[in-house]
Design a protein around this motif. Structure first.
Motif, PDB file in Angstrom:
ATOM      1  N   ASP A 106       1.000  -1.306  -0.063  1.00 35.10           N
ATOM      2  CA  ASP A 106      -0.106   0.053  -0.021  1.00 35.10           C
ATOM      3  C   ASP A 106       0.850   1.295  -0.002  1.00 35.10           C
ATOM      4  O   ASP A 106       0.601   2.152  -0.263  1.00 35.10           O
ATOM      5  CB  ASP A 106      -0.892   0.066   1.344  1.00 35.10           C
ATOM      6  N   ALA A 107       1.941   1.317   0.725  1.00 31.62           N
ATOM      7  CA  ALA A 107       2.856   2.523   0.683  1.00 31.62           C
ATOM      8  C   ALA A 107       3.504   2.794  -0.489  1.00 31.62           C
ATOM      9  O   ALA A 107       3.674   3.790  -1.151  1.00 31.62           O
ATOM     10  CB  ALA A 107       3.979   2.186   1.822  1.00 31.62           C
ATOM     11  N   SER A 109      -0.560   8.919   7.191  1.00 28.56           N
ATOM     12  CA  SER A 109      -1.780   8.575   7.576  1.00 28.56           C
ATOM     13  C   SER A 109      -1.968   9.498   8.836  1.00 28.56           C
ATOM     14  O   SER A 109      -3.212   9.788   9.118  1.00 28.56           O
ATOM     15  CB  SER A 109      -1.750   7.312   7.760  1.00 28.56           C
ATOM     16  N   LEU A 110      -0.920   9.528   9.977  1.00 34.45           N
ATOM     17  CA  LEU A 110      -1.155  10.047  11.120  1.00 34.45           C
ATOM     18  C   LEU A 110      -1.437  11.533  11.086  1.00 34.45           C
ATOM     19  O   LEU A 110      -2.320  12.069  11.566  1.00 34.45           O
ATOM     20  CB  LEU A 110      -0.122   9.822  12.085  1.00 34.45           C
ATOM     21  N   VAL A 111      -0.727  12.267  10.041  1.00 36.84           N
ATOM     22  CA  VAL A 111      -1.185  13.692  10.080  1.00 36.84           C
ATOM     23  C   VAL A 111      -2.440  14.078   9.488  1.00 36.84           C
ATOM     24  O   VAL A 111      -2.970  14.760   9.893  1.00 36.84           O
ATOM     25  CB  VAL A 111      -0.118  14.185   8.958  1.00 36.84           C
ATOM     26  N   ARG A 112      -2.872  13.102   8.566  1.00 39.69           N
ATOM     27  CA  ARG A 112      -4.284  13.201   7.844  1.00 39.69           C
ATOM     28  C   ARG A 112      -5.165  12.889   9.052  1.00 39.69           C
ATOM     29  O   ARG A 112      -6.293  13.641   8.999  1.00 39.69           O
ATOM     30  CB  ARG A 112      -4.286  12.055   7.063  1.00 39.69           C
ATOM     31  N   ALA A 135       7.243   6.890   6.189  1.00 38.82           N
ATOM     32  CA  ALA A 135       6.484   7.941   5.588  1.00 38.82           C
ATOM     33  C   ALA A 135       5.143   7.865   5.318  1.00 38.82           C
ATOM     34  O   ALA A 135       4.184   8.764   5.597  1.00 38.82           O
ATOM     35  CB  ALA A 135       7.113   8.243   4.380  1.00 38.82           C
ATOM     36  N   PHE A 136       4.491   6.815   4.808  1.00 36.73           N
ATOM     37  CA  PHE A 136       3.087   6.296   4.639  1.00 36.73           C
ATOM     38  C   PHE A 136       2.413   6.302   6.070  1.00 36.73           C
ATOM     39  O   PHE A 136       1.299   6.983   5.999  1.00 36.73           O
ATOM     40  CB  PHE A 136       3.265   4.937   4.090  1.00 36.73           C
ATOM     41  N   PRO A 185       9.637  -0.782  10.181  1.00 32.01           N
ATOM     42  CA  PRO A 185       9.207  -0.319   8.992  1.00 32.01           C
ATOM     43  C   PRO A 185      10.397   0.386   8.087  1.00 32.01           C
ATOM     44  O   PRO A 185      11.375   0.778   8.561  1.00 32.01           O
ATOM     45  CB  PRO A 185       8.040   0.725   9.235  1.00 32.01           C
ATOM     46  N   SER A 186      10.027   0.049   6.736  1.00 33.33           N
ATOM     47  CA  SER A 186      11.122   0.938   5.900  1.00 33.33           C
ATOM     48  C   SER A 186      10.867   2.599   5.752  1.00 33.33           C
ATOM     49  O   SER A 186       9.909   2.881   6.523  1.00 33.33           O
ATOM     50  CB  SER A 186      11.172   0.417   4.497  1.00 33.33           C
TER      51      SER A 186
END
Length: 754
Positions: A643-644, A686-689, A681-682, A675-676
């Protein structure tokens, strides 16, 4: 070590058992044996083999002498005097008068006789090993042929091992009317056959002894002399390594590829039959599916066997066909197909080719293949290797169906040029059932890859070594030892190739040695030992922790253990948030790449890394343990990785970010794993959103609350008195003029006293 007399009860073992209050059944359960066998040990009828001796010593905390554990037959463990013969018979024939007379006569002539009767006294788990050692020690096998021998499993196994170690077999026919009813069902070649059905008279015994003497001399003449070995050494050739380790044979390796001539003939004939059938009815199906278990050599037999055969003119006109580079479906099979076609269509852009393939007509592949065909009647060959990836790694059902439609349309187009060859793991044979038309074609046009027989396995080992630029030799019974471990084993070919590669790395000049074979753990232990030694040699504990992260990214756990496959990961997945950890992870990967346990390459134009072969999952215990512990996390982690990648590929749209319970689960997974950089970053996006969404919700709530409060205040205020005069102004709010105008009939106008 003192050997007790035969049949003397083993009081030491019995006393140690009784001191602990254990029954014979208790001991058997603790060592994985049988209570009756323990009873026979204590009565002195038999003694345990080396493995069970070790288990008993560990169980009681005593050495073998303290437990009275002495092997039944030391003559099977020490080099016998020369000459040595193995007397092979069914258990029913072991007490036959002629067999006993033969044994006595041969021993009187100074011949060491090892017999089936001795082997039968060993415990079941050690019997095959004891038989192997006996055949290795013997210069010849004397086979007792009778009606009982024909169906004897022991005789069958003896003949198989004789072929494995290339020991000549002399047959003595002692009973039965018809030879075909007595000789075992085996394709063993006999050095000589003697009719001994008249009984053990002196002339017969002498004839057998002379035959065995000639057989023994012949067996020694087949062994390279020291002078011949010295002559090879004097050539000072730096041998080339013809063995591929865990990697599949490629087209450029065809000169090193041996042992599959029969299968290549079948594949060529099957393909030819399909093409001839097409001439009779135009709408044929130009498909060949090569199906076999993991490790059976499917990819190798196609790439290094069938394709070179076709390129050399194995079928009429096939030398002029166009051969596309092999593809693996991966996550985006359409992209992989487009890139392979683009190499042959330089005038077309990759985007244009992909658009053709994605066209709704599903004729894109056929049309592109037609443009590649040099003239009418020529063919274009496409190999879809590891076709099971279409069902395990391709995530989009729409893309999967599009790819299948392209293949089916192209191979069924009347007089079309495209031939499709697929390799498919046998344990995924049921996956195409969800696509009935594809399943039907695979069922009608497939060829199974069966385990190699002994002759073919020997060719795999010996023929590459004899090549002019290789010139390797094998010490002693090394070839036989290799064959003993792999024959009849499904999926053993990569283990054999890996072992041969390791032996080459440790060779002594131009000889592959028995010492190196023992040091690497033999066939069954070589791969696991290499994985463990590479892991142990990593420079720090942090490197070793990252090795777990690395390998778990390269496994697709599937829904069951049998469904576990390899996962091809983008090199970008090795970039972590912390630059230092990224460097350490890359150093870890380089160590396993150097050990040839990991492989790098390109798929669909992107750099990737993968495990060299699925055999590593089966054989390396540490890797299997990592997988077992992380099996529940892996599917979600790999979904998040996909998904990322899609989020980044599509320009980072907010609509593809995680939210709600999916985001919460992803954060928990990230805490347990590493996580990579892209995945991190993905998740951050998502958290920022989510935070922005939460902030907007709070703002709306506050506005709603604020608006609700103001309205309440207005509602709580008393209505204004329209007849109250509050100002001396002539007009406007509070003036006498407005009060007169607004006053209802009968109301009173009042004046503010202030």
């Amino acid at each position: 070590m003192r050997r007790a007399s035969e049949g003397k009860p083993n009081q030491l073992l019995k006393r140690e058992r009784e001191l602990r209050g254990w029954s014979q059944a208790d001991v058997a359960e603790k060592i994985g044996g049988d209570p009756k066998t323990v009873g026979r040990w204590e009565r002195g009828i038999t003694s345990p083999g080396p493995q069970l001796c070790q288990k008993l010593c560990e169980l009681f905390g005593k050495n073998t002498e303290e437990l009275g554990l002495l092997l039944d037959h030391p003559d099977l463990l020490t080099p016998p005097t020369f000459p040595c013969v193995f007397l092979a018979s069914s258990h029913a024939d072991a007490e036959h008068r002629l067999v006993l007379s033969l044994k006595t006569d041969l021993q009187a002539r100074g011949v060491t006789v090892l017999s089936s009767r001795q082997i039968s006294r060993h415990s079941t788990e050690n019997r095959r090993k004891a038989l192997q050692e006996a055949i290795r020690a013997a210069q010849a096998v004397l086979l007792i042929v009778s009606p009982e021998a024909r169906s004897s499993r022991h005789v069958q196994e003896t003949l198989q091992l004789a072929r494995t170690y290339q020991r000549p077999v002399c047959a003595a026919w002692i009973a039965g009317e018809q030879w075909q009813e007595c000789f075992p069902r085996n394709d063993a070649e006999l050095y000589t056959t003697i009719d001994a059905r008249k009984g053990p008279h002196p002339s017969l015994l002498h004839e057998i002894a002379i035959a065995l003497e000639q057989v023994s001399l012949a067996s020694y003449q087949t062994v390279p002399s020291l002078l011949a070995l010295n002559n090879v050494a004097e050539l000072q050739i730096e041998p080339r390594n013809p063995y591929k380790g865990l990697n599949a044979f490629r087209q450029e390796d065809c000169h090193d590829f041996f042992g599959r001539d029969t299968l290549i003939d079948k594949l060529t004939a099957t393909l030819n039959t399909s093409l001839l059938a097409e001439q009779q009815r135009p709408q044929g199906s130009r498909l060949l599916a090569v199906v076999g278990p993991s490790g059976s050599g499917k990819s190798s037999v196609v790439m290094a066997g069938l394709l070179p055969r076709l390129q050399a003119g194995g079928l009429p006109g096939s030398e002029s066909w166009t051969f596309l580079d092999p593809i693996v479906p991966g996550r985006h099979p359409i992209e992989s197909l487009a890139r392979v076609l683009a190499e042959h269509l330089p005038e077309r852009s990759l985007k244009a080719i992909r658009e053709d393939l994605e066209d709704d007509s599903a004729r894109g592949l056929h049309l592109l293949a037609t443009s590649l065909a040099k003239r009418r009647g020529t063919r274009v060959v496409l190999l879809g290797d590891q076709f099971e990836e279409l069902f395990t790694q391709t995530t989009s059902e729409e893309e999967r169906r599009c790819f299948i439609d392209l293949l089916l349309t192209a191979i069924t187009e009347p007089r079309g040029p495209l031939i499709v060859i697929l390799t498919l793991r046998a344990d995924f044979y049921d996956r195409p059932i969800q696509y009935p038309e594809l399943a039907q074609f695979i069922q009608n046009h497939h060829q199974l890859v069966l385990p190699m027989d002994l002759t073919d396995l020997r060719a795999v080992i010996e023929h590459p070594a004899a090549l002019p630029d290789v010139q390797l030799t094998f010490e002693g019974d090394l070839v036989g030892n290799l064959l003993f471990e792999v024959q009849g084993q499904v999926g053993a070919l990569p283990l054999l190739q890996f072992t041969l590669d390791q032996l080459f790395q440790r060779r002594n000049g131009q000889q592959l040695t028995l010492q190196a074979y023992d040091e690497i753990g033999r066939v069954k232990g070589a791969l696991s030992q290499k994985g463990e030694s590479t892991y142990a040699a990593l420079p720090s504990e942090e490197h070793r922790q990252l090795a777990r992260t690395l390998f778990l990214r390269l496994i697709d756990p599937g829904t069951t253990e049998q469904g576990t496959t390899l996962r091809r990961a983008a090199l970008s997945e090795l970039s972590l948030v912390d630059p230092t950890q990224t460097r350490l992870l890359q150093e870890t990967a380089e160590a396993f790449i150097a050990a040839r346990l990991l492989t790098t390459g390109q798929v669909a134009g992107k750099p990737i890394i993968e495990v060299s072969h699925e055999a590593l999952i089966r054989e390396w215990t540490r890797m299997a343990d990592w997988l077992s512990a992380a099996r529940e996390d892996l599917p979600f982690q790999q979904t998040m990785s996909q998904d990322a990648a899609e989020w980044e590929r599509r320009g980072k749209p907010a609509a593809r970010l995680y939210r709600g319970s999916q985001l919460a689960e992803a954060r928990e997974c990230a805490k347990r794993n590493m996580p990579s950089r892209n995945e991190a970053a993905f998740l951050r996006a998502s958290l920022v959103r989510r935070r922005r969404y939460q902030a907007s919700v709070i703002t709306i709530l506050l506005l709603l609350l604020s608006a609700t409060g103001l309205a309440s205040w207005f509602l709580l205020q008393p209505p204004p008195n329209l007849t109250l005069v509050t100002t001396l102004n002539d007009s406007g709010p509070g003036s006498l003029r407005q009060a007169v105008i607004l006053a209802r009939p009968g109301s009173t106008i009042t004046f503010d006293a202030s």
